[in-house]
Write a protein that holds these residues in place. Sequence first.
Motif, PDB file in Angstrom:
ATOM      1  N   ILE A 266       0.838  -1.198   0.000  1.00  0.00           N
ATOM      2  CA  ILE A 266       0.000   0.000   0.000  1.00  0.00           C
ATOM      3  C   ILE A 266       0.880   1.258   0.000  1.00  0.00           C
ATOM      4  O   ILE A 266       0.647   2.207  -0.762  1.00  0.00           O
ATOM      5  N   ILE A 267       1.923   1.272   0.848  1.00  0.00           N
ATOM      6  CA  ILE A 267       2.818   2.427   0.912  1.00  0.00           C
ATOM      7  C   ILE A 267       3.594   2.581  -0.392  1.00  0.00           C
ATOM      8  O   ILE A 267       3.764   3.694  -0.911  1.00  0.00           O
ATOM      9  N   VAL A 268       4.070   1.472  -0.941  1.00  0.00           N
ATOM     10  CA  VAL A 268       4.796   1.524  -2.213  1.00  0.00           C
ATOM     11  C   VAL A 268       3.898   2.046  -3.324  1.00  0.00           C
ATOM     12  O   VAL A 268       4.308   2.889  -4.139  1.00  0.00           O
ATOM     13  N   ALA A 269       2.654   1.569  -3.364  1.00  0.00           N
ATOM     14  CA  ALA A 269       1.714   2.038  -4.387  1.00  0.00           C
ATOM     15  C   ALA A 269       1.472   3.535  -4.262  1.00  0.00           C
ATOM     16  O   ALA A 269       1.417   4.257  -5.271  1.00  0.00           O
ATOM     17  N   ALA A 270       1.347   4.020  -3.029  1.00  0.00           N
ATOM     18  CA  ALA A 270       1.147   5.455  -2.815  1.00  0.00           C
ATOM     19  C   ALA A 270       2.339   6.259  -3.327  1.00  0.00           C
ATOM     20  O   ALA A 270       2.176   7.290  -3.990  1.00  0.00           O
ATOM     21  N   GLY A 271       3.548   5.777  -3.035  1.00  0.00           N
ATOM     22  CA  GLY A 271       4.741   6.468  -3.516  1.00  0.00           C
ATOM     23  C   GLY A 271       4.831   6.472  -5.033  1.00  0.00           C
ATOM     24  O   GLY A 271       5.230   7.474  -5.639  1.00  0.00           O
ATOM     25  N   LEU A 272       4.451   5.372  -5.669  1.00  0.00           N
ATOM     26  CA  LEU A 272       4.493   5.299  -7.130  1.00  0.00           C
ATOM     27  C   LEU A 272       3.476   6.247  -7.755  1.00  0.00           C
ATOM     28  O   LEU A 272       3.750   6.874  -8.792  1.00  0.00           O
ATOM     29  N   ILE A 273       2.307   6.379  -7.136  1.00  0.00           N
ATOM     30  CA  ILE A 273       1.304   7.321  -7.640  1.00  0.00           C
ATOM     31  C   ILE A 273       1.844   8.745  -7.589  1.00  0.00           C
ATOM     32  O   ILE A 273       1.736   9.517  -8.554  1.00  0.00           O
ATOM     33  N   ILE A 274       2.451   9.109  -6.451  1.00  0.00           N
ATOM     34  CA  ILE A 274       2.993  10.457  -6.304  1.00  0.00           C
ATOM     35  C   ILE A 274       4.113  10.701  -7.310  1.00  0.00           C
ATOM     36  O   ILE A 274       4.173  11.758  -7.954  1.00  0.00           O
ATOM     37  N   THR A 275       4.999   9.725  -7.468  1.00  0.00           N
ATOM     38  CA  THR A 275       6.103   9.875  -8.415  1.00  0.00           C
ATOM     39  C   THR A 275       5.596  10.061  -9.831  1.00  0.00           C
ATOM     40  O   THR A 275       6.070  10.943 -10.569  1.00  0.00           O
ATOM     41  N   SER A 276       4.618   9.256 -10.237  1.00  0.00           N
ATOM     42  CA  SER A 276       4.093   9.352 -11.602  1.00  0.00           C
ATOM     43  C   SER A 276       3.384  10.675 -11.822  1.00  0.00           C
ATOM     44  O   SER A 276       3.508  11.290 -12.892  1.00  0.00           O
ATOM     45  N   ARG A 277       2.649  11.152 -10.817  1.00  0.00           N
ATOM     46  CA  ARG A 277       1.952  12.431 -10.960  1.00  0.00           C
ATOM     47  C   ARG A 277       2.926  13.596 -11.017  1.00  0.00           C
ATOM     48  O   ARG A 277       2.747  14.541 -11.790  1.00  0.00           O
ATOM     49  N   GLU A 278       3.970  13.559 -10.202  1.00  0.00           N
ATOM     50  CA  GLU A 278       4.984  14.611 -10.248  1.00  0.00           C
ATOM     51  C   GLU A 278       5.641  14.648 -11.621  1.00  0.00           C
ATOM     52  O   GLU A 278       5.875  15.712 -12.194  1.00  0.00           O
ATOM     53  N   HIS A 279       5.951  13.470 -12.148  1.00  0.00           N
ATOM     54  CA  HIS A 279       6.584  13.398 -13.462  1.00  0.00           C
ATOM     55  C   HIS A 279       5.656  13.915 -14.544  1.00  0.00           C
ATOM     56  O   HIS A 279       6.094  14.582 -15.504  1.00  0.00           O
TER      57      HIS A 279
END
Length: 303
Positions: A266-279
Amino acid sequence: MLAIALRLAAMVMLSTMFMLVKLAGEAGVSLPELVFWRQAMAVPIILGWLAATGNLGLLRTRRMSSHAMRATSGTAGLCCNIGAATLLPLPVGTTLGFTTPLFAVIITALVLREKVGPWRWTAVLLGFVGVLVIAQPGGAPVPALGLAAGLGAGLIVAVVSFQIRDLSRTEAPIACVFWFAFYGSLFAAILLPLYGTAHGTYEWLLLVAIGLAGTLAQFLITSALRLGQVATVVVMDYTALIWATLYGWTIWGHVPSAAMWLGAPIIVAAGLIITSREHFLARRVSPTSAIDESVTEEAAQGT
């Protein structure tokens, strides 16, 4: 592909460093000693490398006070990272370090007053749900002090990321790494007379290995950032959880609990969402990009 390979190797070295930190803590080495030697070992290594390549001029700076302030907060983050490694099973401490992007979003919205959309707010809420799952309130919770150290590391590394973003406008990356290690070792040295003790060959070998592993990880991360896109290589950071789990199982017999298996993704998925949105949203250097650069100096990270 080379950038990704270098980043993967960096995660192996960071995980190895935290494994060595945990072993040293169990052998009686205090936290201030661990912080000092982690930083102090990097200073001669970096100086020697720059001297050998004729690049000592990269350390010149007109922002010494900014480096000192960044080292102050960074050393606090390193203390939290090392504290989490010594107090918690390695996979748990590593996973809590993945909360840095969550705190970066909160700082972006509440402190910098930048607009944060529903995708990133949803990711933040999702990430902290994962933290609650791992903490297991009402069940068999993780140690409160270790949990505080892990979350503290995530918060402080997020704060440091913005300092790094500011410094990177005028300073070479290696200068940020060196002055962090230099000032960090000075700060930690203040506590050595109170906490320093005599050690045997085993403990000294661990301390040397910690310094070497951490410094090598810094160089690998710097090289990866030089060769690849931040949004591409940062995803590789989550592989640290594989190595932390492997070390925890083979050395200490720590088998991740069901809560860990559920909360970590769950935490990893949240981080990936933030990273993709920032990019996707930002053409300028984003908090996620700055976070990734800050890992160059952090042990959690960390850091």
